[in-house]
Scaffold this motif. Structure first.
Motif, PDB file in Angstrom:
ATOM      1  N   ALA A   1      34.527  72.026  21.689  1.00  9.21           N
ATOM      2  CA  ALA A   1      35.720  72.186  22.522  1.00  9.21           C
ATOM      3  C   ALA A   1      35.353  73.061  23.720  1.00  9.21           C
ATOM      4  O   ALA A   1      34.662  74.082  23.567  1.00  9.21           O
ATOM      5  CB  ALA A   1      36.853  72.833  21.738  1.00  9.21           C
ATOM      6  N   VAL A   2      35.793  72.661  24.876  1.00  8.15           N
ATOM      7  CA  VAL A   2      35.658  73.469  26.083  1.00  8.15           C
ATOM      8  C   VAL A   2      37.068  73.762  26.571  1.00  8.15           C
ATOM      9  O   VAL A   2      37.839  72.844  26.861  1.00  8.15           O
ATOM     10  CB  VAL A   2      34.852  72.740  27.173  1.00  8.15           C
ATOM     11  CG1 VAL A   2      34.796  73.592  28.442  1.00  8.15           C
ATOM     12  CG2 VAL A   2      33.445  72.424  26.685  1.00  8.15           C
ATOM     13  N   VAL A   3      37.406  75.038  26.631  1.00  9.02           N
ATOM     14  CA  VAL A   3      38.738  75.451  27.065  1.00  9.02           C
ATOM     15  C   VAL A   3      38.643  75.914  28.513  1.00  9.02           C
ATOM     16  O   VAL A   3      37.963  76.890  28.820  1.00  9.02           O
ATOM     17  CB  VAL A   3      39.284  76.577  26.169  1.00  9.02           C
ATOM     18  CG1 VAL A   3      40.716  76.929  26.588  1.00  9.02           C
ATOM     19  CG2 VAL A   3      39.246  76.168  24.698  1.00  9.02           C
ATOM     20  N   GLY A   4      39.308  75.186  29.392  1.00 12.14           N
ATOM     21  CA  GLY A   4      39.256  75.482  30.820  1.00 12.14           C
ATOM     22  C   GLY A   4      38.615  74.333  31.575  1.00 12.14           C
ATOM     23  O   GLY A   4      37.456  73.987  31.318  1.00 12.14           O
ATOM     24  N   GLY A   5      39.365  73.748  32.502  1.00 11.70           N
ATOM     25  CA  GLY A   5      38.882  72.574  33.215  1.00 11.70           C
ATOM     26  C   GLY A   5      38.500  72.825  34.651  1.00 11.70           C
ATOM     27  O   GLY A   5      38.533  71.910  35.473  1.00 11.70           O
ATOM     28  N   GLY A   6      38.117  74.060  34.987  1.00 11.36           N
ATOM     29  CA  GLY A   6      37.558  74.324  36.306  1.00 11.36           C
ATOM     30  C   GLY A   6      36.101  73.907  36.355  1.00 11.36           C
ATOM     31  O   GLY A   6      35.593  73.269  35.427  1.00 11.36           O
ATOM     32  N   ILE A   7      35.401  74.292  37.414  1.00 10.65           N
ATOM     33  CA  ILE A   7      34.007  73.883  37.550  1.00 10.65           C
ATOM     34  C   ILE A   7      33.168  74.423  36.403  1.00 10.65           C
ATOM     35  O   ILE A   7      32.259  73.731  35.915  1.00 10.65           O
ATOM     36  CB  ILE A   7      33.430  74.317  38.921  1.00 10.65           C
ATOM     37  CG1 ILE A   7      32.031  73.754  39.143  1.00 10.65           C
ATOM     38  CG2 ILE A   7      33.464  75.825  39.083  1.00 10.65           C
ATOM     39  CD1 ILE A   7      31.955  72.259  39.225  1.00 10.65           C
TER      40      ILE A   7
ATOM     41  N   LEU B   1      38.992  71.562  14.110  1.00 12.34           N
ATOM     42  CA  LEU B   1      37.752  72.241  13.744  1.00 12.34           C
ATOM     43  C   LEU B   1      36.596  71.685  14.565  1.00 12.34           C
ATOM     44  O   LEU B   1      36.392  70.473  14.649  1.00 12.34           O
ATOM     45  CB  LEU B   1      37.467  72.041  12.250  1.00 12.34           C
ATOM     46  CG  LEU B   1      36.260  72.812  11.688  1.00 12.34           C
ATOM     47  CD1 LEU B   1      36.507  74.322  11.761  1.00 12.34           C
ATOM     48  CD2 LEU B   1      35.968  72.384  10.261  1.00 12.34           C
ATOM     49  N   VAL B   2      35.840  72.593  15.187  1.00  2.33           N
ATOM     50  CA  VAL B   2      34.691  72.187  16.000  1.00  2.33           C
ATOM     51  C   VAL B   2      33.485  73.047  15.615  1.00  2.33           C
ATOM     52  O   VAL B   2      33.614  74.114  15.009  1.00  2.33           O
ATOM     53  CB  VAL B   2      34.975  72.349  17.506  1.00  2.33           C
ATOM     54  CG1 VAL B   2      36.084  71.404  17.958  1.00  2.33           C
ATOM     55  CG2 VAL B   2      35.318  73.797  17.857  1.00  2.33           C
ATOM     56  N   ASP B   3      32.301  72.549  15.980  1.00  2.00           N
ATOM     57  CA  ASP B   3      31.079  73.295  15.708  1.00  2.00           C
ATOM     58  C   ASP B   3      30.877  74.443  16.689  1.00  2.00           C
ATOM     59  O   ASP B   3      30.234  75.445  16.365  1.00  2.00           O
ATOM     60  CB  ASP B   3      29.868  72.359  15.775  1.00  2.00           C
ATOM     61  CG  ASP B   3      29.947  71.251  14.736  1.00  2.00           C
ATOM     62  OD1 ASP B   3      29.883  71.578  13.537  1.00  2.00           O
ATOM     63  OD2 ASP B   3      30.085  70.076  15.117  1.00  2.00           O
ATOM     64  N   GLY B   4      31.404  74.280  17.885  1.00  2.00           N
ATOM     65  CA  GLY B   4      31.245  75.318  18.883  1.00  2.00           C
ATOM     66  C   GLY B   4      32.297  75.192  19.966  1.00  2.00           C
ATOM     67  O   GLY B   4      32.881  74.125  20.178  1.00  2.00           O
ATOM     68  N   VAL B   5      32.557  76.308  20.654  1.00  2.00           N
ATOM     69  CA  VAL B   5      33.581  76.330  21.691  1.00  2.00           C
ATOM     70  C   VAL B   5      33.102  77.172  22.864  1.00  2.00           C
ATOM     71  O   VAL B   5      32.472  78.219  22.683  1.00  2.00           O
ATOM     72  CB  VAL B   5      34.920  76.866  21.134  1.00  2.00           C
ATOM     73  CG1 VAL B   5      34.771  78.253  20.537  1.00  2.00           C
ATOM     74  CG2 VAL B   5      35.994  76.863  22.208  1.00  2.00           C
ATOM     75  N   VAL B   6      33.393  76.690  24.057  1.00  2.00           N
ATOM     76  CA  VAL B   6      33.159  77.447  25.286  1.00  2.00           C
ATOM     77  C   VAL B   6      34.510  77.807  25.877  1.00  2.00           C
ATOM     78  O   VAL B   6      35.349  76.927  26.113  1.00  2.00           O
ATOM     79  CB  VAL B   6      32.345  76.641  26.318  1.00  2.00           C
ATOM     80  CG1 VAL B   6      32.180  77.446  27.611  1.00  2.00           C
ATOM     81  CG2 VAL B   6      30.985  76.261  25.763  1.00  2.00           C
ATOM     82  N   LEU B   7      34.719  79.085  26.120  1.00  2.00           N
ATOM     83  CA  LEU B   7      35.940  79.548  26.764  1.00  2.00           C
ATOM     84  C   LEU B   7      35.623  79.778  28.239  1.00  2.00           C
ATOM     85  O   LEU B   7      35.031  80.784  28.612  1.00  2.00           O
ATOM     86  CB  LEU B   7      36.448  80.835  26.109  1.00  2.00           C
ATOM     87  CG  LEU B   7      36.792  80.731  24.615  1.00  2.00           C
ATOM     88  CD1 LEU B   7      37.250  82.088  24.088  1.00  2.00           C
ATOM     89  CD2 LEU B   7      37.850  79.661  24.369  1.00  2.00           C
ATOM     90  N   ALA B   8      35.995  78.815  29.075  1.00  2.00           N
ATOM     91  CA  ALA B   8      35.746  78.886  30.517  1.00  2.00           C
ATOM     92  C   ALA B   8      37.081  79.095  31.214  1.00  2.00           C
ATOM     93  O   ALA B   8      37.574  78.237  31.947  1.00  2.00           O
ATOM     94  CB  ALA B   8      35.057  77.617  30.994  1.00  2.00           C
ATOM     95  N   VAL B   9      37.679  80.248  30.963  1.00  2.00           N
ATOM     96  CA  VAL B   9      39.040  80.541  31.408  1.00  2.00           C
ATOM     97  C   VAL B   9      39.048  81.862  32.164  1.00  2.00           C
ATOM     98  O   VAL B   9      38.117  82.665  32.062  1.00  2.00           O
ATOM     99  CB  VAL B   9      39.995  80.623  30.200  1.00  2.00           C
ATOM    100  CG1 VAL B   9      40.174  79.261  29.552  1.00  2.00           C
ATOM    101  CG2 VAL B   9      39.495  81.641  29.167  1.00  2.00           C
TER     102      VAL B   9
END
Length: 451
Positions: free
Chosen positions: A7-13, A260-268
């Motif tokens: 999961a990637v949270v945040g849809g900016g660049i 449930l995900v294996d990893g997450v990036v918080l790009a917020v």
């Protein structure tokens, strides 16, 4: 082998690049979900219609000496989109008239009185000329606002007329809201090495002139890059829905709205990051919530071909000039490809950290303010054929004194949580290249954990 889920949270660049890098590394079988709270992807990058033309109304350029944007464009088959500005120089509006942008400065901080002779009065010139003869004390590793350091040594006019206009363009802040160590690392290094005066430190910190253009841009705007990233990422994209929380589980991370995900990036943005990690990383949460944001407004204007712009790339406005606009980008002069269009295009930027005046105006009021200030600085009183107002609430983090310590605290706390990574403009630079680098690092760390 079971397909990885991210999961990637945040849809900016930053979020788009993180998702793209995950797709590159994990292949087509990986399940990647990109979640963006706002109704659109792109964050503070947006190419908008201005009448029959289009113009970037967020970031419009990137530092040319950094490799990240050209390399990403090449990966995506977009190298033909790379353009560079004309050699025209910007002006500074101060004291009721325009002046050439001072040369021989570090983000507007002069290396000599000669650098700003046309901008400041005789008293401040003497202050600059004698700075190296006055006692100077600096504690290695310390941090102060740029205004505190420069104002004390060179005078207030240098701050308001030379430094503020440049910092305002980068951070939507001012010398008083930006810390010297994060914004000017080469100056901090020179001071830490024992420079005996600010004059000596600035001279040591000036970049070595290098061949090639200083800035770059995209011929058809950042929308081209955003669209290509969305296509190449092939993620499940959810817009208009924010993530309320994340939780650590025995076999990964549970992300609200994703599962449930294996990893997450918080790009917020930092305050959102602080809220999301409050339970899993309290130290990171506290540090992130201490990073404040600045809001701004961009007014994009299209004039008939008869409108005459100065032969300059832009006009920066001193903070003691009594105007509302902090800068005009003379787009049709700055970018040769825009100069070929029928309409004359420019942008007005308004809003600084701590001042909500620009954000509180209506679109119609914002346009009229921009036109009034344009008449004052460039003697242009024509009416535009089209205007577009873009608001950026909380668009840019403020790198206040102690910013690097806050970033270090966030990174240290998150490092203890495998499968969770962070990225964004709050980290190591607000420009597009820095955001690409931040996202690339975050994705690489997630992949390393999975191996």
């Amino acid at each position: 082998m079971t397909a990885r889920r991210y999961a990637v949270v945040g849809g900016g660049i930053s979020g788009l690049v993180a998702a793209y890098r995950l797709r590159q590394s994990c292949g087509p079988d990986a399940e990647i979900t990109l979640v963006e709270a706002s109704p659109r992807i792109g964050g503070t990058l947006r190419t908008a219609a201005v009448g029959t033309d289009s113009l970037d109304v967020g970031a419009e350029a990137f530092i040319g000496r950094r490799p990240e944007v050209p390399a990403l464009l090449a990966e995506l088959g977009l190298s033909d989109q790379l353009v560079h500005p004309s050699p025209l120089r910007p002006l500074v509006f101060s004291g009721g008239r325009t002046h050439p942008l001072p040369a021989g400065t570090l983000m507007g901080i002069p290396s000599s009185a000669e650098s700003v002779r046309d901008l400041v009065d005789a008293d401040d010139l003497r202050t600059i000329e004698t700075e190296s003869t006055r006692p100077f004390a600096w504690t290695a590793g310390s941090d102060v606002s740029v205004a505190d350091l420069v104002g004390t040594r060179f005078g207030s006019q240098v701050v308001s007329r030379s430094v503020d206009p440049l910092l305002g363009g980068v951070y939507s802040g001012s010398a008083s809201s930006i810390g010297m160590r994060a914004a000017l690392p080469t100056l901090a290094a020179a001071l830490d090495r024992g420079a005996t005066s600010l004059t000596e430190a600035v001279s040591a910190a000036l970049p070595t002139p290098s061949p090639g253009p200083v800035f770059g841009g995209l011929r058809d705007g950042y929308a081209v890059l955003l669209d290509a990233l969305v296509a190449a990422t092939a993620a499940r994209t959810v817009v208009g829905t924010g993530v309320e929380g994340i939780r650590r589980e025995s076999h990964g991370w549970s992300v609200d709205g994703v599962g449930l995900v294996d990893g997450v990036v918080l790009a917020v943005p930092a305050p959102v990051l602080g809220r999301l990690v409050a339970e899993v990383a309290p130290a990171a949460s506290q540090a992130a919530q201490n990073i404040e944001l600045a809001s701004s407004v961009v007014v994009a204007l299209a004039f008939p071909p008869s409108a005459h712009l100065p032969q300059n790339s832009g006009i920066l406005v001193a903070t003691d000039a009594g105007l509302d606009v902090k800068a005009f980008t003379l787009s049709s002069r700055k970018w040769p490809h825009l100069g070929e269009r029928d309409a004359v295009l420019l942008r007005a930027s308004l809003g600084r950290f701590g001042d909500g005046t620009a954000s509180n105006r209506s679109d119609a009021e914002s346009i009229e303010v921009a036109l009034a200030d344009l008449a004052a600085v460039a003697n242009i009183d024509a009416r535009p054929v089209a205007a577009t107002v873009q608001r950026w609430p909380g668009g840019l983090p403020q790198y206040a004194p102690g910013h690097l310590d806050r970033v270090a605290a966030i990174e240290a706390a998150v490092a203890d949580l495998p499968g969770l990574e962070v990225a964004g403009a709050w980290q190591r630079g607000v420009g597009v290249p820095a955001c690409i680098a931040s996202a690339t690092t975050a994705a690489a760390r997630l992949i390393e954990v999975a191996r």
